[in-house]
Design a protein around this motif. Structure first.
Motif, PDB file in Angstrom:
ATOM      1  N   UNK A 163       0.841  -1.183   0.000  1.00 62.01           N
ATOM      2  CA  UNK A 163       0.000   0.000   0.000  1.00 62.01           C
ATOM      3  C   UNK A 163       0.881   1.239   0.000  1.00 62.01           C
ATOM      4  N   UNK A 164       0.432   2.274  -0.706  1.00 60.89           N
ATOM      5  CA  UNK A 164       1.203   3.502  -0.831  1.00 60.89           C
ATOM      6  C   UNK A 164       0.328   4.682  -0.466  1.00 60.89           C
ATOM      7  N   UNK A 165       0.824   5.643   0.312  1.00 57.19           N
ATOM      8  CA  UNK A 165       0.017   6.810   0.654  1.00 57.19           C
ATOM      9  C   UNK A 165      -0.414   7.561  -0.593  1.00 57.19           C
ATOM     10  N   UNK A 166      -1.694   7.976  -0.624  1.00 55.10           N
ATOM     11  CA  UNK A 166      -2.187   8.736  -1.770  1.00 55.10           C
ATOM     12  C   UNK A 166      -1.437  10.050  -1.910  1.00 55.10           C
ATOM     13  N   UNK A 167      -0.904  10.553  -0.795  1.00 57.08           N
ATOM     14  CA  UNK A 167      -0.191  11.826  -0.831  1.00 57.08           C
ATOM     15  C   UNK A 167       1.094  11.750  -1.629  1.00 57.08           C
ATOM     16  N   UNK A 168       1.556  10.551  -1.948  1.00 59.04           N
ATOM     17  CA  UNK A 168       2.748  10.414  -2.767  1.00 59.04           C
ATOM     18  C   UNK A 168       2.448  10.525  -4.258  1.00 59.04           C
ATOM     19  N   UNK A 169       1.157  10.500  -4.603  1.00 61.30           N
ATOM     20  CA  UNK A 169       0.769  10.662  -5.995  1.00 61.30           C
ATOM     21  C   UNK A 169       0.905  12.129  -6.400  1.00 61.30           C
ATOM     22  N   UNK A 170       1.233  12.363  -7.647  1.00 60.77           N
ATOM     23  CA  UNK A 170       1.314  13.715  -8.168  1.00 60.77           C
ATOM     24  C   UNK A 170      -0.095  14.306  -8.232  1.00 60.77           C
ATOM     25  N   UNK A 171      -0.327  15.540  -7.736  1.00 59.25           N
ATOM     26  CA  UNK A 171      -1.657  16.142  -7.804  1.00 59.25           C
ATOM     27  C   UNK A 171      -2.151  16.208  -9.252  1.00 59.25           C
ATOM     28  N   UNK A 172      -3.442  15.985  -9.428  1.00 62.48           N
ATOM     29  CA  UNK A 172      -3.990  15.998 -10.786  1.00 62.48           C
ATOM     30  C   UNK A 172      -5.433  16.477 -10.753  1.00 62.48           C
ATOM     31  N   UNK A 173      -5.815  17.311 -11.737  1.00 64.41           N
ATOM     32  CA  UNK A 173      -7.203  17.767 -11.869  1.00 64.41           C
ATOM     33  C   UNK A 173      -7.886  16.958 -12.964  1.00 64.41           C
ATOM     34  N   UNK A 174      -8.957  16.269 -12.595  1.00 64.32           N
ATOM     35  CA  UNK A 174      -9.767  15.504 -13.539  1.00 64.32           C
ATOM     36  C   UNK A 174     -10.869  16.388 -14.109  1.00 64.32           C
ATOM     37  N   UNK A 175     -11.059  16.333 -15.408  1.00 65.43           N
ATOM     38  CA  UNK A 175     -12.106  17.109 -16.063  1.00 65.43           C
ATOM     39  C   UNK A 175     -13.189  16.166 -16.574  1.00 65.43           C
ATOM     40  N   UNK A 176     -14.419  16.337 -16.053  1.00 65.50           N
ATOM     41  CA  UNK A 176     -15.554  15.484 -16.396  1.00 65.50           C
ATOM     42  C   UNK A 176     -16.535  16.275 -17.256  1.00 65.50           C
ATOM     43  N   UNK A 177     -16.750  15.826 -18.498  1.00 63.59           N
ATOM     44  CA  UNK A 177     -17.603  16.521 -19.463  1.00 63.59           C
ATOM     45  C   UNK A 177     -18.888  15.717 -19.664  1.00 63.59           C
ATOM     46  N   UNK A 178     -20.032  16.372 -19.540  1.00 63.11           N
ATOM     47  CA  UNK A 178     -21.315  15.672 -19.656  1.00 63.11           C
ATOM     48  C   UNK A 178     -22.421  16.656 -20.019  1.00 63.11           C
ATOM     49  N   UNK A 179     -23.540  16.185 -20.577  1.00 63.16           N
ATOM     50  CA  UNK A 179     -24.649  17.084 -20.918  1.00 63.16           C
ATOM     51  C   UNK A 179     -25.466  17.442 -19.681  1.00 63.16           C
ATOM     52  N   UNK A 180     -25.831  18.699 -19.578  1.00 61.11           N
ATOM     53  CA  UNK A 180     -26.622  19.147 -18.443  1.00 61.11           C
ATOM     54  C   UNK A 180     -26.403  20.627 -18.192  1.00 61.11           C
ATOM     55  N   UNK A 181     -27.205  21.170 -17.303  1.00 65.98           N
ATOM     56  CA  UNK A 181     -27.122  22.596 -16.996  1.00 65.98           C
ATOM     57  C   UNK A 181     -26.150  22.859 -15.851  1.00 65.98           C
ATOM     58  N   UNK A 182     -25.440  23.970 -15.937  1.00 63.52           N
ATOM     59  CA  UNK A 182     -24.580  24.390 -14.828  1.00 63.52           C
ATOM     60  C   UNK A 182     -25.457  24.716 -13.625  1.00 63.52           C
ATOM     61  N   UNK A 183     -25.080  24.193 -12.467  1.00 62.25           N
ATOM     62  CA  UNK A 183     -25.862  24.384 -11.246  1.00 62.25           C
ATOM     63  C   UNK A 183     -25.318  25.549 -10.418  1.00 62.25           C
ATOM     64  N   UNK A 184     -26.205  26.228  -9.719  1.00 58.76           N
ATOM     65  CA  UNK A 184     -25.797  27.398  -8.935  1.00 58.76           C
ATOM     66  C   UNK A 184     -24.721  27.059  -7.911  1.00 58.76           C
ATOM     67  N   UNK A 185     -24.842  25.882  -7.280  1.00 60.72           N
ATOM     68  CA  UNK A 185     -23.878  25.483  -6.240  1.00 60.72           C
ATOM     69  C   UNK A 185     -22.856  24.469  -6.751  1.00 60.72           C
ATOM     70  N   UNK A 186     -22.591  24.486  -8.032  1.00 58.60           N
ATOM     71  CA  UNK A 186     -21.676  23.508  -8.622  1.00 58.60           C
ATOM     72  C   UNK A 186     -20.284  23.579  -7.992  1.00 58.60           C
ATOM     73  N   UNK A 187     -19.779  24.779  -7.780  1.00 56.71           N
ATOM     74  CA  UNK A 187     -18.435  24.932  -7.195  1.00 56.71           C
ATOM     75  C   UNK A 187     -18.397  24.359  -5.785  1.00 56.71           C
ATOM     76  N   UNK A 188     -19.447  24.579  -5.000  1.00 58.01           N
ATOM     77  CA  UNK A 188     -19.495  24.033  -3.642  1.00 58.01           C
ATOM     78  C   UNK A 188     -19.459  22.505  -3.655  1.00 58.01           C
ATOM     79  N   UNK A 189     -20.173  21.919  -4.608  1.00 61.89           N
ATOM     80  CA  UNK A 189     -20.195  20.461  -4.712  1.00 61.89           C
ATOM     81  C   UNK A 189     -18.831  19.945  -5.159  1.00 61.89           C
ATOM     82  N   UNK A 190     -18.194  20.629  -6.081  1.00 60.24           N
ATOM     83  CA  UNK A 190     -16.840  20.253  -6.499  1.00 60.24           C
ATOM     84  C   UNK A 190     -15.896  20.232  -5.299  1.00 60.24           C
ATOM     85  N   UNK A 191     -15.991  21.260  -4.492  1.00 58.62           N
ATOM     86  CA  UNK A 191     -15.117  21.353  -3.311  1.00 58.62           C
ATOM     87  C   UNK A 191     -15.384  20.197  -2.349  1.00 58.62           C
ATOM     88  N   UNK A 192     -16.648  19.836  -2.182  1.00 56.64           N
ATOM     89  CA  UNK A 192     -16.980  18.710  -1.304  1.00 56.64           C
ATOM     90  C   UNK A 192     -16.461  17.398  -1.884  1.00 56.64           C
TER      91      UNK A 192
END
Length: 523
Positions: free
Chosen positions: A50-79
């Protein structure tokens, strides 16, 4: 495609550790979990340390899908990031595209080689065509560049929880280029209507069994409520949609050549050769001329849910499943005001197995991390429900372990896209829905008629040039024809001529050849 510079062996050892979901830590909320700590993340995907996840290089995943932007989308991303960072040292960027712009923008992203990681894809939305363009990585290819078999290495939770029928049915030339959502398998066409309006106008909806039966209902709505559109149609959601016409496109609904999945014949034909197609065109055209259908049906960018939410639509055409009416009502704040009418048999084709999937882009700079994220959506209940319903105590409140109710802030995050992501059987159920919803989903699949071509997916590679040309012809003619916006007697012959000129016969012959070989291999 940009490759990861580190040695793949080292990266794989690190990333394999992230599949801790099988170790029982799926909720990720206890102090003993890896959340918020530097403890090793246990894995059952390999025998590696087992290896600590903190040893992985930070990475931003981009998820593309059909739908409307939500008012609290950023808050949900942060969660979501509070779960993802300690587990796989990744963050997420949600990139919804409005349904009306989806085809154009998604195709542009693919054609321009824009860098993103994961994209929604489906057989009815050009999946095979996009695979032939090199849009998605094969997920179960042992010889895949430096990444190997992504599904085997980082998708064990998917393999364990998803019926083999889904993965087998979604293959193209023996490979999976996307992971299907774990949801209902059968399909059924029908309509959803406003019960409050039906009650107001004293409409007897129990008499509706066929498309023709709708006429007196739609006439009454038009006469008594001229402020309301009796029937909302759009490209993809009309009486000639695959789920209503019961056509099996043999892998990709945008490529001509079908059989009927509610029949036993296996001759591949053009859709316009079907009696039911031509009869439906006539009825739909008649409805349009009588003012029952929205005039912009061929071009509207509104989704069916958005149309109902606007408040000036009585009825929409949809693909049904148990509780679809309640599920849709919750997504558009019309709880208790929608009801569905089943109008076709239940059927299962390969298309249903690949009707909602997530693919990994060939432009992704970290396909392994993308695969792990998809695996988490199939196994991690907390992450799955965050994406689908938002934050507990903010966008919903729990009534019991699996039942939730709306709050005043529900409107700020309610994408209504749970059928798109991961394992739907992990989803919470709204208190306005049937608490036995998931059991009924399973029952729904049991007695569905199976298409004669179940398990077959057309490989478009041998005719990809012709396919590209014919798909464009379809985009020109299908929306106006299927929505009744043009006279089929005048337009259909022109459509056929253009299809033939673009290589129709070659595609039909190749589809028939591949289907015949598939059927022969089953004997």
């Amino acid at each position: 495609m940009k490759v990861v510079k580190k040695s793949i062996l080292s990266l794989s050892m690190l990333l394999l550790s992230a599949s801790f979901v099988l170790s029982g830590c799926s909720e990720g909320n206890s102090k003993d979990s890896a959340l918020g700590s530097d403890k090793p993340v246990a894995t059952k995907n390999s025998g590696s340390e087992s290896t600590p996840a903190t040893q992985l290089k930070p990475y931003k995943l981009k998820l593309v899908y059909p739908g409307s932007t939500q008012a609290d989308q950023v808050k949900v991303q942060e969660a979501m990031n509070k779960i993802l960072q300690p587990k796989i040292n990744a963050t997420i960027e949600l990139m919804p595209i409005d349904w009306g712009q989806w085809d154009n923008k998604a195709n542009l992203m693919i054609a321009s080689r824009e860098k993103f990681d994961i994209m929604f894809t489906a057989q009815w939305n050009g999946h095979a065509v996009n695979v032939s363009k090199g849009a998605f990585l094969p997920m179960n290819d042992d010889g895949l560049d430096k990444y190997g078999n992504l599904l085997k290495k980082h998708g064990q939770g998917i393999i364990d929880s998803l019926s083999p029928t889904f993965l087998e049915g979604a293959k193209i030339n023996g490979k999976n280029y996307a992971v299907p959502t774990n949801k209902e398998l059968a399909a059924q066409g029908g309509v959803i209507y406003r019960t409050d309006i039906a009650k107001e106008l004293n409409l007897d909806m129990t008499k509706v069994k066929t498309i023709k039966d709708l006429e007196p209902i739609l006439t009454s709505v038009k006469e008594k409520r001229p402020d309301i559109t009796p029937l909302f149609l759009r490209n993809g959601d009309n009486f000639n949609a695959h789920y209503f016409a019961q056509t099996d496109a043999l892998g990709d609904a945008s490529i001509p050549g079908v059989i009927l999945k509610d029949q036993d014949g296996t001759k591949v034909v053009l859709t316009s050769d079907l009696d039911r197609y031509n009869e439906t065109l006539k009825i739909t055209r008649d409805f349009m001329k009588k003012g029952y259908i929205n005039k912009d049906a061929a071009t509207t960018s509104l989704g069916t849910g958005e149309a109902l939410k606007a408040g000036n639509v009585f009825m929409v055409v949809v693909s049904l499943k148990p509780g679809k009416d309640a599920e849709m009502a919750n997504g558009i704040s019309l709880q208790g005001k929608l009801k569905q009418i089943e109008m076709t048999p239940k059927t299962v084709s390969t298309g249903e197995t690949s009707g909602s999937m997530l693919g990994i882009s060939t432009t992704s700079e970290d396909p392994e991390r993308a695969m792990i994220f998809i695996n988490l959506l199939h196994t991690d209940k907390a992450l799955n429900n965050l994406l689908n319903f938002g934050i507990d105590g903010v966008h919903y409140e729990k009534v019991s372990d699996n039942i939730i109710k709306a709050t005043d802030a529900s409107k700020n995050y309610n994408p209504g896209s749970s059928w798109m992501f991961g394992n739907q059987f992990l989803n919470y159920i709204w208190d306005t829905e049937d608490p036995q919803k998931w059991d009924k989903f399973k029952e729904f699949n049991k007695d569905a008629k199976k298409s004669p071509a179940l398990g077959f997916t057309f490989n478009a590679e041998p005719v990809k040039t012709e396919v590209a040309a014919l798909v464009n012809v379809g985009k020109e003619f299908d929306p106006p024809l299927d929505t009744g916006s043009v006279d089929p007697e005048k337009i259909l012959p022109k459509y056929r001529d253009k299809l033939k000129a673009a290589g129709l016969e070659k595609i039909l012959a190749e589809k028939q050849k591949q289907l015949d070989a598939f059927l022969a291999s089953k004997k």
